[in-house]
Every structure is written in C-alpha cells, then in structure tokens.
Design a protein around this motif. Structure first.
Motif, PDB file in Angstrom:
ATOM      1  N   VAL A 228     -21.528   8.013  13.987  1.00 35.32           N
ATOM      2  CA  VAL A 228     -22.022   6.685  14.342  1.00 35.32           C
ATOM      3  C   VAL A 228     -21.929   5.810  13.105  1.00 35.32           C
TER       4      VAL A 228
ATOM      5  N   LEU B  46     -29.007   5.830  18.995  1.00 34.13           N
ATOM      6  CA  LEU B  46     -27.775   6.061  18.241  1.00 34.13           C
ATOM      7  C   LEU B  46     -27.927   7.252  17.292  1.00 34.13           C
TER       8      LEU B  46
ATOM      9  N   ALA C 291     -17.505  10.067  24.175  1.00 34.95           N
ATOM     10  CA  ALA C 291     -17.074   9.561  22.869  1.00 34.95           C
ATOM     11  C   ALA C 291     -17.689  10.378  21.729  1.00 34.95           C
TER      12      ALA C 291
ATOM     13  N   ALA D  80     -20.023   4.408  26.254  1.00 32.66           N
ATOM     14  CA  ALA D  80     -19.457   5.335  25.267  1.00 32.66           C
ATOM     15  C   ALA D  80     -19.786   6.781  25.622  1.00 32.66           C
TER      16      ALA D  80
ATOM     17  N   TYR E 170     -13.748   7.128  21.273  1.00 30.48           N
ATOM     18  CA  TYR E 170     -14.451   5.996  20.688  1.00 30.48           C
ATOM     19  C   TYR E 170     -15.402   5.343  21.688  1.00 30.48           C
ATOM     20  N   GLY E 171     -16.467   4.785  21.157  1.00 27.04           N
ATOM     21  CA  GLY E 171     -17.350   3.915  21.910  1.00 27.04           C
ATOM     22  C   GLY E 171     -17.678   2.714  21.049  1.00 27.04           C
TER      23      GLY E 171
ATOM     24  N   ILE F  70     -23.787   1.640  24.976  1.00 27.38           N
ATOM     25  CA  ILE F  70     -23.918   3.041  24.566  1.00 27.38           C
ATOM     26  C   ILE F  70     -23.618   3.950  25.742  1.00 27.38           C
TER      27      ILE F  70
ATOM     28  N   ALA G 221     -20.681   0.211  15.985  1.00 29.45           N
ATOM     29  CA  ALA G 221     -21.560  -0.865  16.441  1.00 29.45           C
ATOM     30  C   ALA G 221     -21.571  -1.979  15.404  1.00 29.45           C
TER      31      ALA G 221
ATOM     32  N   ILE H 285     -18.985   6.305  17.552  1.00 30.00           N
ATOM     33  CA  ILE H 285     -19.511   5.033  18.038  1.00 30.00           C
ATOM     34  C   ILE H 285     -19.517   4.050  16.894  1.00 30.00           C
TER      35      ILE H 285
END
Length: 708
Positions: free
Chosen positions: A193, A182, A158, A153, A83-84, A150, A163, A161
């Motif tokens: 993402v 991203l 990762a 991550a 994960y990020g 970022i 956000a 992600i």
C-alpha cells in the motif's frame, strides 16, 4: 505469493524533473507513505508506479518483469489483477451504482455471474457498505466513495494499492477508518500500500514514510513499523489466484458493461431531432429515384415506345407500308432483332376489303366495298383494311373512345373516324356484329417499278396475292379519332388481335400454293413482310434506336408517335439531383449533430474512460464499449426513423401514388446504413485521441486537475 515492487534507475520529468536515477524497493506487507507538500512530485511517482504515466527513463519491476516494457494489453491485465487505485476524488463511475462499480473489474474474468454477485456482496459487507450498494456516487459520502474504491481493488485481488491524497475531502473519523482498512489490507494480505499525502494523520498507520528531496526518494527518520493482528472483518479476502482474466473484452461483456449504466440518461430531445433528420434524409435520398422510375414507366406507357419500320425501296416520303415495298429478308429481320434496346419485333401486315386474287385478276376493280353492321348493310367507296392489335396495345386505354381492351383473341375494334365517315354512331356500333368479305395475303408476285423521284431508274417490287373468305366478328371497342398510328395506306378502319390475324394468315398460306401463276412471266414467292413493329425498352432507347436503324440501311423508314419528352426527362433529372443534394445536407447535418452529441457525451465520460484504463481496460476495450454504446444509439435512431418512414411512405402512397413497398425497402436500407454509420462515426471520432492517452491524463482532464 510475496513479490516486491522495484524502482530501477527511475527518472521522472513532466513540467520539470521530479526524480533522477532513483532506485527503491517497496516490500510486500508494508504501508508506505509518500509525504510532503503539494507539487513535489508525489502524484507523479504514484502514476509511474501504477502504469498510469510513462517515465522518461527507468524501470518498474514486479514479479520479475519490467512493467513499462509490456504492451498495452499486458499492462492493462497487470493493472486489472495486481493494482488498485484510490484517487483524490471521483473514484467511481458516476452513472453506475456502487454495486455496478465493483462489478466492473470482474467483467473480464472467468467467474459466472452468481460468483461475481457473491464477491460483491462479501466486499460490501466487510467494508460496511451493504446499505449503499444501490446508491450512485453522487449520493455517497466522501468516505463511502473512497471505501468503494478500496472495494473495487479488493474484488479483483489486487496486491498493490496506490492512493493519491485519498482523505482530502473526509472528516477525521472517516479518514481514520479509511487508513485502518488500508493498513489492515497491507498486513493481512501481504500487499503493498502506497499513499501520497501532505497530511500527518496517515503517519500513525504507515510502516515507512518517504519524501522527495533533491530529486531523490528519501526515507524519513522516526518511521513506525506496525505488526498488527489481522481483524476478523478482513479475513478470507479473495486473492488474485482465484480469478483468471481475458486479454480483451468480448462483445458480450461490452454489452453487459453498457447495461450497468443505471443512471445514464438518453438525450431524448437531441435523439428525436437526429432521428427526424435521418428519416427525412432516407426518404429524400430515395424518393426522387422512385418517382423518376415511376414517371418513366408511366411516360413509357403514355408516349408509346413502339417504332414502325418499313422497307421503303421506292424512296417515297411516306411512313405507311405500301404494297409494292420489297420484303425484308430473314437476315435483315434478325439483325434488327439483335439491336440493343429492342424488346420485341412483330411483323406488320393487313387484310383488305378487296385485293388481287387468281379469280379476279382479269376483272375490273370494283368501286368500293360492302359490309354489314348489326344486320344493316353499308357501302364504302374505298378499300379499307384490318390491322393487327399487338399485345402491348391492350394496356393503352387512352386509345379508346368507347369500350376497353378484352381478352387476347376476342378484340375486334373499329375506328371512330371510319364510323363517322359512314354516319354510324359509336354507341350503335358497340357490341354489334360486323360482317364482310376479307382478302388475306398468301403469296406475292415479283416485278419492277420506276422510282417516284427518278423515272429513269427502276427498282424491284413485289405485290400481294390474296384469297377471299367471309369474316364476322363482334365490335368490342372503338378507337378514338386521336388514334395516333397511320400505318396502312388504306387508312384506319378495323383492328383485330395480332394472334387471330396470324392464325388466319397461316391458314391461308397453307391452303394455297404459289405455283398458280397470276401473271405470265412474273415470278411468284410466298408471302413476306415489308414492315415491322418494334417495341423499345424506354423512350430514350426508342430515340437512339431510330437513329441506329436508319443508319443500318438507306431504305429503312422509321417512324414513331411518341411525344418528345427529352426536356421533361432533363427536368426530372435536375429535380433528382437537387433532392439528392438536399438529402446529403440532411445527412451531413445529422452527422454533425450526432458528433456534437457524442463529443459532449464523451467529454462527460472522460473520467469513466480514465477509470476504466486505470482499472485494467485496454484502449481496444474502451473502443469496444463505446462502439456498442453507439450501436445502441443507432438502434434508437433506426427504429424511430423507420416509424417516420412508414408514416411518410403511407402518405406518399395515398397522395402521390408512390409505390409503397418500393419506398419502404429503399428508405429502410438507406436508414439502416445512415443510422448506424452516422452514430458509429460520430461516437468513435471524438474519442479517437482520448483513448490513446495515459489514464491519469484522462482522469485529470475530466476535472481540470494540475500535475502534483
């Protein structure tokens, strides 16, 4: 390896129910946009997907396992490697530089430091942040802060992600750059993402747009699906397969983390106050005991802990050793020796200026005795004695009017009273030779005598038999008129080392026989002792032994010249208890002060703790980091307090006569326990509940954000 993220029968309820029994699949290689106004539950869904907030019911499945069924350590490891997170604001730990922030996820990795540094450099370069690597978060722009998240991550490889409203504080140019990166990351790395936003800008980059409606996750029409080429700048990103991670942060890694805190400022003023309090507490807690022990030793020397025991078989009221007293048996002496509190037992006896011998038994007793001093002859009307000087008496300088204790075997002392009675000055006697005939006991005859208190009752007595020989010695000292002992029935005249007297006594016993009868019909026996000189461990032991010895035999007479210092001891104990209470107040004040300090410090570190847990650190990891941080504070407190203790101990040694080494050792040990004990308690106590909370609740609490 491609792996999708699944929601299965998910129900999310916090202040209200947000989703009910929702199932959805997020596919690898896609950029998803959760769109809608604030308050519909976008952030709550992201938090559940990212293992930051536990749902009411349902599963989050990744790599074939329900992530919410995992324990804390395993969940942390998933967050660390898979994960990020990019939050609305405050993505980075504010006491670390951008470079140090990127290193944090790699702390638990197996990579050597050189490779960690290389990874950080590569990520910063590809994100266009190389020039900002040594900047603190407060010096970064909003876009740089988000890109830093970022980078954090990317550095751990990762594959997901998340956000949350990431561009709220960015201008349009930085926002577009952020979303481009991203989208590139999702497509190039086959990652997932998921962005939550109420803005329209991310629609241009999303592969799938979702919204929450009627507690369901609903795909919107008109979704754009991108199939973009991979930019060169994003090629060759590190993947998770290249790194393995420890399940727990090691002590060494926790110390490395603490060293990352470039901008962390020590609260110098606060630490100085606490250090002074700890130093005072360490000293105050120990000084009373040291002073009391020292005072007790001096008191023991000054008051004399000796006891004089006679076998008073005649029942007289005197404490002197009278010639008719019966000898103490070996059994009686051994019993006294074994009594607790007694350190030594020595026989007491005297040599006389005249005594009964087999030669003078039929002669009248002469009137007085003669002696010479410095070549001048003197006549004394009474018989005088020579008494033993015991080894422990040689430490008592206060006994002397002139001279001082000499080497054992060379002391021969005269009483100031004896000199004055014979009109001899103290100065004229010092260093002069004294000579006279001395009578040394070697045997005893046995007889009977009426009791002084009852002439109808007779008791057994014994009398000494002496041998006459010349004695000459040099006067080495004069005992003052205040000489406290009154043991000889002939009074105080001369004194000789106990060892020297013992040698003369044994020589006389060996040279003479008890078979020569002094009085016909009276039995004779070898010389024995009717008195003992005892040494007690302390004044208190002396007091208790007086009672014990008296109770063991009705004939024993026990006397001492020690002053009654019971009230002084009580005062010392009272003072000791009082200073202990003061010391405890200082300790409590130090603990409260440090607890306040760490509470304030940990409140400031709330966001840091939340970010650490979101990044992939366990509760145990966080506690270990805080523990070693407290140990550092403990070192500062101990070192500062130690210096103050040395200064204080030096002053007390010079002014009060306190033993320097004793106060240093005891105060240092106390300081060690207090400094580290207080700081560790004060550091970990305020954080005990915080570290157990869900990461997102900790982060939100750090800046008062409400759930969305």
């Amino acid at each position: 390896m491609k792996s999708n993220l699944l929601l299965k029968n998910m129900t999310i309820r916090f202040d209200r129910e947000i989703l009910h029994d929702v199932s959805y699949e997020f596919k690898s290689g896609y950029f998803y946009l959760l769109q809608g106004q604030s308050g519909i539950g976008k952030s709550s869904l992201l938090n559940v997907l990212g293992l930051l907030k536990r749902p009411i019911a349902g599963e989050v499945v990744y790599d074939g396992q329900n992530l919410w069924s995992l324990d804390d350590a395993t969940q942390a490891r998933v967050r660390l490697k898979d994960y990020g997170f990019v939050f609305q604001q405050h993505n980075l730990i504010d006491t670390m530089t951008l470079e140090e922030n990127l290193k944090v996820p790699l702390l638990k990795s197996n990579l050597p430091e050189a490779k960690k540094a290389a990874r950080v450099t590569a990520i910063l370069d590809k994100l266009g942040l190389e020039d900002q690597r040594h900047m603190l978060p407060e010096d970064l722009s909003g876009g740089e802060d988000q890109r830093g998240a970022i980078g954090r991550a990317l550095i751990s490889g990762a594959r997901i992600i998340l956000a949350d409203e990431p561009t709220n504080s960015l201008d349009s140019e930085n926002a577009r750059m952020f979303y481009e990166q991203l989208a590139d990351f999702a497509h190039q790395q086959q990652a997932i993402v998921i962005v939550a936003s109420h803005e329209t800008l991310p629609e241009d980059y999303a592969d799938q747009i979702l919204t929450i409606n009627n507690k369901q996750l609903v795909p919107q029409s008109g979704t754009k699906l991108f199939n973009r080429a991979i930019p060169e700048s994003m090629a060759g990103q590190p993947t998770a397969s290249a790194v393995t991670y420890r399940s727990d942060l090691s002590n060494k890694q926790a110390l490395v983390y603490d060293n990352y805190q470039s901008a962390k400022k020590l609260p110098i003023g606060f630490l100085v106050i606490v250090t002074v309090m700890l130093a005072v507490a360490s000293i105050v807690l120990n000084v009373p005991q040291i002073l009391a022990s020292q005072q007790q030793r001096e008191l023991n020397q000054a008051t004399d802990n000796s006891l004089f025991v006679t076998n008073n078989t005649l029942g007289t009221g005197t404490h002197q050793d009278l010639d008719p007293f019966r000898n103490l048996t070996i059994k009686q002496i051994q019993k006294i020796k074994k009594m607790p509190g007694i350190t030594s037992v020595q026989p007491y006896y005297t040599f006389l200026s005249y005594g009964l011998t087999k030669e003078n038994v039929r002669q009248p007793v002469p009137k007085g005795s003669n002696f010479s001093l410095g070549g001048k002859s003197y006549h004394v009307d009474e018989t005088f004695s020579i008494q033993p000087i015991y080894k422990s008496d040689l430490t008592k300088k206060y006994l002397y009017a002139d001279g001082h204790p000499a080497k054992v075997g060379t002391n021969f002392i005269v009483s100031q009273d004896f000199l004055e009675k014979n009109h001899i000055s103290t100065k004229s006697a010092m260093g002069k030779q004294v000579a006279f005939e001395v009578y040394i006991p070697y045997a005893q005859y046995l007889s009977e005598s009426e009791l002084p208190t009852n002439n109808k009752k007779k008791v057994a007595i014994d009398g000494n038999i002496y041998v006459q020989q010349p004695l000459a010695a040099t006067i080495t000292g004069v005992y003052a008129s205040s000489y406290p002992y009154d043991r000889s029935e002939q009074g105080n005249a001369f004194f000789m080392d106990d060892a020297s007297m013992t040698t003369l006594l044994h020589s006389a016993i060996r040279a003479n026989t008890t078979s020569d009868q002094i009085f016909q019909g009276f039995k004779q026996q070898p010389f024995g002792y009717s008195a003992l000189r005892l040494e007690a461990k302390s004044y208190n032991d002396m007091v208790s032994m007086t009672k014990t010895i008296k109770s063991s035999s009705g004939f024993y007479s026990v006397s001492s010249v020690a002053q009654n210092v019971a009230s002084l001891n009580a005062t010392v104990q009272k003072a000791k208890n009082g200073t202990r209470q003061i010391a405890l107040l200082f300790i409590m004040a130090s603990m409260i002060a440090l607890t306040i300090l760490f509470s304030m410090n940990n409140r400031q570190r709330l966001r840091e703790v939340g970010i650490l847990k979101a990044v992939g650190f366990t509760t145990k990891d966080v506690r270990r980091i805080l523990f070693w941080n407290a140990m550092k504070y403990g070192c500062y407190c101990f070192g500062g307090a130690a210096l103050l203790i040395v200064v204080a101990a030096t002053i007390m040694a010079l002014r009060l006569g306190v033993h320097f080494i004793a106060i240093i050792l005891t105060a240092f040990i106390t300081n060690l326990a207090l400094s580290f004990g207080v700081t560790i308690f004060a550091s970990l106590w305020p954080i005990r509940l915080i570290s157990r909370k869900d990461p997102i609740d900790i982060i939100k609490a750090s800046y008062g954000q409400k759930r969305g």
